[in-house]
Design an enzyme around this catalytic site. Structure first.
Site, short mmCIF file in Angstrom:
data_model
loop_
_atom_site.label_atom_id
_atom_site.label_comp_id
_atom_site.label_asym_id
_atom_site.label_seq_id
_atom_site.Cartn_x
_atom_site.Cartn_y
_atom_site.Cartn_z
N ALA A 38 0.80 -1.23 0.00
CA ALA A 38 0.00 0.00 0.00
C ALA A 38 0.83 1.27 0.00
O ALA A 38 0.34 2.33 -0.40
CB ALA A 38 -0.94 0.00 1.22
N SER A 39 2.08 1.21 0.41
CA SER A 39 2.91 2.42 0.46
C SER A 39 3.70 2.64 -0.82
O SER A 39 4.42 3.63 -0.93
CB SER A 39 3.87 2.34 1.66
OG SER A 39 4.72 1.21 1.54
N GLY A 40 3.57 1.74 -1.79
CA GLY A 40 4.33 1.84 -3.03
C GLY A 40 3.68 2.75 -4.06
O GLY A 40 2.53 3.18 -3.92
N HIS A 212 -3.41 -4.24 -17.43
CA HIS A 212 -4.28 -3.07 -17.44
C HIS A 212 -4.66 -2.63 -18.85
O HIS A 212 -5.66 -1.93 -19.02
CB HIS A 212 -3.64 -1.92 -16.65
CG HIS A 212 -2.50 -1.24 -17.35
ND1 HIS A 212 -1.20 -1.65 -17.22
CD2 HIS A 212 -2.46 -0.17 -18.19
CE1 HIS A 212 -0.41 -0.88 -17.93
NE2 HIS A 212 -1.14 0.03 -18.55
N HIS A 274 1.06 -6.68 -23.07
CA HIS A 274 0.10 -5.70 -23.57
C HIS A 274 -0.20 -5.88 -25.06
O HIS A 274 -1.37 -6.01 -25.47
CB HIS A 274 0.62 -4.28 -23.36
CG HIS A 274 0.85 -3.91 -21.94
ND1 HIS A 274 0.15 -4.46 -20.89
CD2 HIS A 274 1.71 -3.02 -21.37
CE1 HIS A 274 0.56 -3.93 -19.75
NE2 HIS A 274 1.51 -3.06 -20.02
N LYS A 360 10.99 3.15 -26.08
CA LYS A 360 11.11 4.30 -25.20
C LYS A 360 11.98 5.36 -25.85
O LYS A 360 12.76 5.08 -26.75
CB LYS A 360 11.71 3.87 -23.86
CG LYS A 360 10.80 2.98 -23.02
CD LYS A 360 11.46 2.65 -21.70
CE LYS A 360 10.48 1.92 -20.77
NZ LYS A 360 9.38 2.80 -20.33
N TYR A 402 -10.41 5.95 -36.64
CA TYR A 402 -10.63 6.64 -37.91
C TYR A 402 -10.22 5.75 -39.08
O TYR A 402 -9.34 4.91 -38.95
CB TYR A 402 -9.92 7.99 -37.96
CG TYR A 402 -8.43 7.99 -37.79
CD1 TYR A 402 -7.57 7.96 -38.89
CD2 TYR A 402 -7.85 8.06 -36.52
CE1 TYR A 402 -6.19 7.99 -38.74
CE2 TYR A 402 -6.47 8.09 -36.36
CZ TYR A 402 -5.65 8.06 -37.48
OH TYR A 402 -4.29 8.09 -37.32
N SER A 424 -13.65 10.64 -32.89
CA SER A 424 -12.76 11.06 -31.81
C SER A 424 -13.57 11.16 -30.52
O SER A 424 -14.57 11.88 -30.46
CB SER A 424 -12.11 12.41 -32.14
OG SER A 424 -11.19 12.26 -33.19
#
Length: 518
Positions: A38-40, A212, A274, A360, A402, A424
């Site tokens: 929880a603190s991360g 996610h 992903h 990246k 599109y 859009s």
């Protein structure tokens, strides 16, 4: 159509929508949500804000839910609340309550227990806190629900799950579910070891492997677009589609995460999970229903049809300056960019390359899918030189879909140009807040809907596809090409995409429609 592309009242009333009833195994009883780690950063920036948004929208009721943070950090519950407060953002559309009041009401539901991850004392205390809440709501024998979110490094999953299993399971009616974050291993062997360890403690129905990207609005739209529109059904095959690109680009480097990133690299971090999940939804056959297992069955079939990756279908890159990060080894050969071509050996996709690209420190930040169609046969307008038809699904930012089409250029001459039919989301759905991926997936977990989570056999086949390539990279058989930060990446990647059939549109730039209304 109203001015500025906004539907008029009459048009709005004619637009129909429907809500699909998906499998829902939610049971009655109070709900305890435990955020481990929880603190991360992940918990502060994603998990707690997602829970807040679910509360703000009424999916979590204050009388039915208790949220507990658990971590090694010595904190009071007030200390945890102060840490997460700045990351809670009420929606602009909320005008009925004071934003600070909404946040304060939510934080009253949040408490904290400090403890280690590998000893039972902290988990016994955690269980005591949960049981105390459940008894206050339902009595000692009442039904209850327990959800454990592991916002933790995968290395501690086995011991934490063992502690949950032995000390924190629901003892009455209801359920216990566990959400685990990626990465699910580093290769086939480690992924299978992790699956075996978790499988000894929980059933597959209790484990929710979260990716996610499967919660993103445009990713969730893929099945609807493909299978609810007659337009696409006859087009979605090798007879009409030349190639498909799935692209993830970031305009920044590792920026303080170099130590973590260098252990995994861009393929493990982005492509194997992903982008491969998106490939499944783009290429799978229509499931017999929206039942989660029917959808996941079709995804597994696609992965089982992927051919082994050829060495000449891979380009790796590392941006110049990557090893200047003090947390990265000076001799690191970890790729920060990769283009990998996958080929699906089945009737629908034989011969169609799927170009997965991630990197990246590039010249833009975006994630999108590009479905590029074949050239028009008998091109009497000589317009193939302008580029091909493409169906583009922009996942982030500025969500949009599109279609790039050839049209007559306005004027007295019969000349052609490329334009687009554009949906859009910021323009079309101005009054609708698009939910964050994490809030959608947490809600799915509470509802017991595993459609957007990775099943064990799916994870195994995904690692079978990429592990041989990763072994060659780790052994130094395939080396990354240097590229300049702020560029498109290595020129060899564009050459590979061109070689397998992708054709860029010269001079074309998609411009999001203006939100201005005349």
């Amino acid at each position: 159509m109203g001015s500025g592309g906004v539907p008029s009242k009459v048009e709005s009333e004619s637009l129909s929508s429907s809500t699909i009833s998906l499998p829902n195994t939610t049971e009655s009883g109070c709900l305890s949500i435990v955020v481990l780690g929880a603190s991360g950063d992940l918990a502060k920036k994603k998990t707690f804000p997602a829970l807040f948004n679910l509360y703000r929208q009424g999916f979590l009721q204050s009388e039915d839910v208790y949220i507990l943070g658990y971590a090694r950090t010595k904190l009071s519950k007030e200390g945890l609340r102060d840490r997460i407060r700045e990351h809670l953002k009420p929606a602009k559309a909320d005008s009925t309550k004071d934003p600070t009041e909404v946040i304060s009401d939510f934080l009253k539901l949040v408490s904290y227990v400090s403890g280690t991850y590998d000893t039972e004392e902290g988990f016994l205390k955690l269980n005591e806190e949960i049981a105390k809440y459940e008894e206050s709501k339902n009595g000692a024998e009442g039904p209850s629900r327990r959800l454990f979110y592991l916002a933790l490094p995968p290395s501690v999953y086995p011991i934490v799950c063992k502690m949950i299993r032995h000390h924190c399971m629901n003892q009455g009616g209801g359920w216990t579910r566990v959400i685990v974050e990626k990465p699910f291993g580093k290769d086939l062997t480690s992924a299978e070891d992790l699956s075996n360890q978790l499988g000894e403690l929980f059933s597959e129905e209790q484990i929710y492997r979260i990716d996610h990207y499967l919660g993103k609005e445009l990713v969730q739209n893929l099945l609807v677009v493909r299978f609810a529109n007659r337009l696409f059904l006859p087009l979605w095959n090798r007879d009409n589609i030349d190639n498909i690109q799935i692209v993830f680009r970031e305009d920044f480097g590792t920026e303080g995460r170099g130590g973590y990133f260098d252990e995994y690299g861009i393929i493990r971090d982005i492509i194997q999970n992903h982008l491969l999940q998106i490939l499944c939804l783009i290429s799978m056959e229509k499931p017999v229903s929206l039942y989660p297992e029917h959808i996941r069955d079709e995804k597994v079939k696609v992965l089982q049809s992927v051919e082994p990756i050829r060495a000449d279908d891979v380009v790796l890159g590392q941006y110049e300056g990557y090893t200047e990060d003090p947390t990265v080894p000076k001799d690191s050969k970890t790729p920060t960019f990769a283009t990998v071509v996958l080929r699906i050996n089945n009737e629908r996709w034989d011969g169609v390359p799927f170009i997965l690209k991630a990197g990246k420190a590039l010249n833009s930040r975006k994630a999108e899918i590009r479905v590029q169609f074949r050239d028009v046969p008998g091109d009497i307008f000589k317009c193939n030189k302008h580029g091909r038809n493409e169906f583009v699904i922009r996942l982030q930012p500025l969500e949009a879909m599109y279609m790039k089409l050839m049209v007559k250029k306005p004027g007295l001459e019969m000349s052609t140009t490329q334009s687009e039919l554009d949906l859009s989301y910021q323009q079309r759905y101005q009054d609708i807040a698009i939910p964050e991926a994490y809030e959608r997936l947490i809600l799915d977990t509470i509802r017991g809907d595993q459609q957007h989570f990775v099943r064990r056999d799916e994870l195994k086949v995904a690692w079978e596809i990429f592990t041989p390539l990763l072994n060659r990279i780790d052994n130094g058989e395939i080396k990354p090409c240097p590229y300049t930060p702020g560029s498109r990446g290595p020129k060899e990647a564009d050459e590979l995409a061109a070689r397998v059939g992708y054709r860029q549109t010269p001079g074309y730039i998609w411009i999001p429609p203006s939100l201005q209304v005349d």
